[in-house]
Design an enzyme around this catalytic site. Structure first.
Site, PDB file in Angstrom:
ATOM      1  N   HIS A 258      36.768  43.265   1.368  1.00  0.00           N
ATOM      2  CA  HIS A 258      36.216  44.537   1.852  1.00  0.00           C
ATOM      3  C   HIS A 258      34.836  44.846   1.298  1.00  0.00           C
ATOM      4  CE1 HIS A 258      37.656  45.767  -2.096  1.00  0.00           C
ATOM      5  NE2 HIS A 258      36.830  46.780  -2.006  1.00  0.00           N
TER       6      HIS A 258
HETATM    7  C1  UD1 Z   1      35.752  51.935  -2.340  1.00  0.00           C
HETATM    8  C2  UD1 Z   1      35.137  51.640  -3.702  1.00  0.00           C
HETATM    9  C3  UD1 Z   1      35.433  50.190  -4.089  1.00  0.00           C
HETATM   10  C4  UD1 Z   1      36.913  49.896  -4.025  1.00  0.00           C
HETATM   11  C5  UD1 Z   1      37.419  50.248  -2.622  1.00  0.00           C
HETATM   12  C6  UD1 Z   1      38.915  49.991  -2.554  1.00  0.00           C
HETATM   13  C7  UD1 Z   1      33.037  52.851  -4.185  1.00  0.00           C
HETATM   14  C8  UD1 Z   1      31.589  52.671  -4.384  1.00  0.00           C
HETATM   15  N1  UD1 Z   1      33.703  51.784  -3.686  1.00  0.00           N
HETATM   16  O1  UD1 Z   1      35.087  51.120  -1.415  1.00  0.00           O
HETATM   17  O2  UD1 Z   1      35.002  49.975  -5.416  1.00  0.00           O
HETATM   18  O3  UD1 Z   1      37.134  48.527  -4.271  1.00  0.00           O
HETATM   19  O4  UD1 Z   1      37.137  51.636  -2.376  1.00  0.00           O
HETATM   20  O5  UD1 Z   1      39.493  50.218  -1.361  1.00  0.00           O
HETATM   21  O6  UD1 Z   1      33.558  53.888  -4.471  1.00  0.00           O
HETATM   22  N2  UD1 Z   1      37.082  54.126   5.426  1.00  0.00           N
HETATM   23  C9  UD1 Z   1      38.100  54.426   6.297  1.00  0.00           C
HETATM   24  N3  UD1 Z   1      39.193  55.107   5.803  1.00  0.00           N
HETATM   25  C10 UD1 Z   1      39.289  55.496   4.509  1.00  0.00           C
HETATM   26  C11 UD1 Z   1      38.219  55.220   3.645  1.00  0.00           C
HETATM   27  C12 UD1 Z   1      37.142  54.518   4.108  1.00  0.00           C
HETATM   28  O7  UD1 Z   1      38.047  54.089   7.470  1.00  0.00           O
HETATM   29  O8  UD1 Z   1      40.315  56.107   4.135  1.00  0.00           O
HETATM   30  C13 UD1 Z   1      35.922  53.344   5.922  1.00  0.00           C
HETATM   31  C14 UD1 Z   1      34.789  54.221   6.379  1.00  0.00           C
HETATM   32  O9  UD1 Z   1      34.160  53.589   7.455  1.00  0.00           O
HETATM   33  C15 UD1 Z   1      33.876  54.215   5.194  1.00  0.00           C
HETATM   34  C16 UD1 Z   1      34.079  52.814   4.642  1.00  0.00           C
HETATM   35  O10 UD1 Z   1      35.448  52.530   4.883  1.00  0.00           O
HETATM   36  O11 UD1 Z   1      32.557  54.516   5.505  1.00  0.00           O
HETATM   37  C17 UD1 Z   1      33.772  52.672   3.188  1.00  0.00           C
HETATM   38  O12 UD1 Z   1      34.534  53.602   2.399  1.00  0.00           O
HETATM   39  P1  UD1 Z   1      34.050  54.019   0.920  1.00  0.00           P
HETATM   40  O13 UD1 Z   1      35.023  54.939   0.295  1.00  0.00           O
HETATM   41  O14 UD1 Z   1      32.635  54.453   0.983  1.00  0.00           O
HETATM   42  O15 UD1 Z   1      34.042  52.656   0.153  1.00  0.00           O
HETATM   43  P2  UD1 Z   1      35.092  51.461   0.130  1.00  0.00           P
HETATM   44  O16 UD1 Z   1      34.482  50.287   0.814  1.00  0.00           O
HETATM   45  O17 UD1 Z   1      36.442  51.896   0.575  1.00  0.00           O
END
Ligand code: UD1
Length: 356
Positions: free
Chosen positions: A204
């Site tokens: 991811h």
């Molecule tokens: C976050 C953490 C990462 C961790 C990961 C575990 C940071 C900088 N990163 O990354 O260290 O390994 O979580 O899962 O905090 N999204 C959804 N549903 C959700 C959450 C996110 O669809 O419930 C999608 C959205 O498009 C979003 C993208 O995932 O923009 C990224 O989500 P974000 O929370 O920014 O970072 P992660 O990649 O999940």
């Protein structure tokens, strides 16, 4: 003592759950704040149920955004909550944006902060999590490390050793507690997914999944490896959203499925012949379980999983990935051991120290 816990993203939940339990056992007042960084049911709600974490007292509902937007929104929504709740200590976990945002807020309004899973360093500042780790550790008043490399890193950065406590790995506390439950659901899961012998994939990180020139060649290699051993790939929403069309073209032995809950994923890890990942926590869980782990990253903030555990950094060297994959399947394994204090008691140590 009144302790306020801040959680926001999937990897926080399995770390906060055992600390909450241990502090409850000592009778402390506790408040749980969910920032809402992760909000899909499969990324959040299921963990609260399975890990038996109480319903959050507050949800800041920040959702997704750029790093700046997300961090800023957490800060502005968390400040009034923490001012109103007046805790004696705020505990933050790991290295996600929610961790650093809450630590920054507290440090400016004179509320003490404890950082659980402190001191880990990849030395790669292009990783957002490394920035979050560095800043959170500078701001924290009390720092709990999972391994002694953490203590060394903190000493090198000038953090007073009186503030640092080597307690072990809280995520392994959750694993130890819930492994019997995970084992109990494995046979049902095996039948449901028609599994026999299999490997497991999680990917991811933006560095791996955002760029076509990296993700597509990697997927091609995984597609070809899955012809030798079926591979299950529970995909993070960001990976799924971005590559849904490309993922559908893979051969049926590369099974892309929705994110799994904690128990199902743990059951699969325990029975996988090999795990391919770019996650931090999975490097640790496979080390504890003794399952070969191939990490698709050039570096790790968890070097103990390489020196003592089952982890091999293959980077983006697809030849190395293939070779290590074959080695894992052949059973040609290095001697490994469980890192010190990864014994299921780390949270009890934290509760003991905080109670003192
Ligand atoms: C976050 C953490 C990462 C961790 C990961 C575990 C940071 C900088 N990163 O990354 O260290 O390994 O979580 O899962 O905090 N999204 C959804 N549903 C959700 C959450 C996110 O669809 O419930 C999608 C959205 O498009 C979003 C993208 O995932 O923009 C990224 O989500 P974000 O929370 O920014 O970072 P992660 O990649 O999940």
């Amino acid at each position: 003592m009144h302790v306020l816990h801040v959680v926001g993203a999937r990897p926080n939940f399995m770390k906060a759950a055992p600390v909450y339990r241990a502090l409850a056992g000592k009778g402390h007042k506790q408040t749980l704040v969910h920032t809402g960084q992760h909000y899909d049911a499969s990324m959040s709600d299921i963990f609260f149920t399975e890990l038996e974490i109480p319903h959050p007292d507050e949800n800041l509902n920040v959702g997704s955004g750029s790093h700046a937007q997300q961090t800023a929104l957490i800060m502005s929504r968390f400040e009034p909550v923490v001012l109103a709740r007046k805790p004696d200590l705020v505990l933050v976990y790991g290295d996600v944006n929610s961790t650093v945002a809450a630590a920054l807020v507290c440090s400016k309004i004179d509320i003490r902060v404890g950082h659980v899973e402190s001191g880990l360093r990849s030395r790669d500042r292009s990783m957002p999590e490394e920035i979050n780790r560095l800043i959170t550790d500078q701001l924290a008043d009390i720092l709990f490390t999972p391994s002694l490399d953490g203590d060394e890193n903190l000493a090198r950065e000038g953090i007073a050793k009186e503030k640092v406590f080597f307690v072990g790995n809280v995520m392994i506390d959750t694993l130890v507690r819930l492994l019997p439950k995970a084992e109990a659901i494995f046979s049902g899961l095996k039948a449901e997914l028609s599994l026999n012998s299999f490997g497991l994939i999680t990917l991811h990180r933006p560095a791996n999944v955002d760029d076509e020139s990296i993700f597509c060649p990697m997927l091609e290699v995984l597609d070809s490896l899955s012809r030798e051993l079926p591979l299950i790939f529970p995909a993070h929403p960001r990976t799924r959203q971005k590559w849904s069309a490309r993922l559908k073209q893979c051969n049926p032995n590369l099974r892309v499925i929705d994110p799994l809950g904690y128990l199902e994923f743990l059951a699969l890890q325990k029975h996988a012949r090999v795990v391919i990942t770019d996650s931090g926590g999975i490097q640790e869980e496979t080390t504890y379980l003794g399952i070969p782990c191939l990490t698709v990253r050039e570096n790790t903030e968890r070097p103990i999983t390489v020196t003592l555990g089952t982890n091999v950094l293959v980077g983006r060297d697809w030849k190395a990935l293939r070779e290590e994959f074959c080695r894992a399947l052949s059973g040609d394994r290095k001697q490994t051991s469980c890192p010190p204090l990864w014994d299921g008691m780390a949270s009890e140590r934290i509760a003991e120290i905080l109670s003192r």
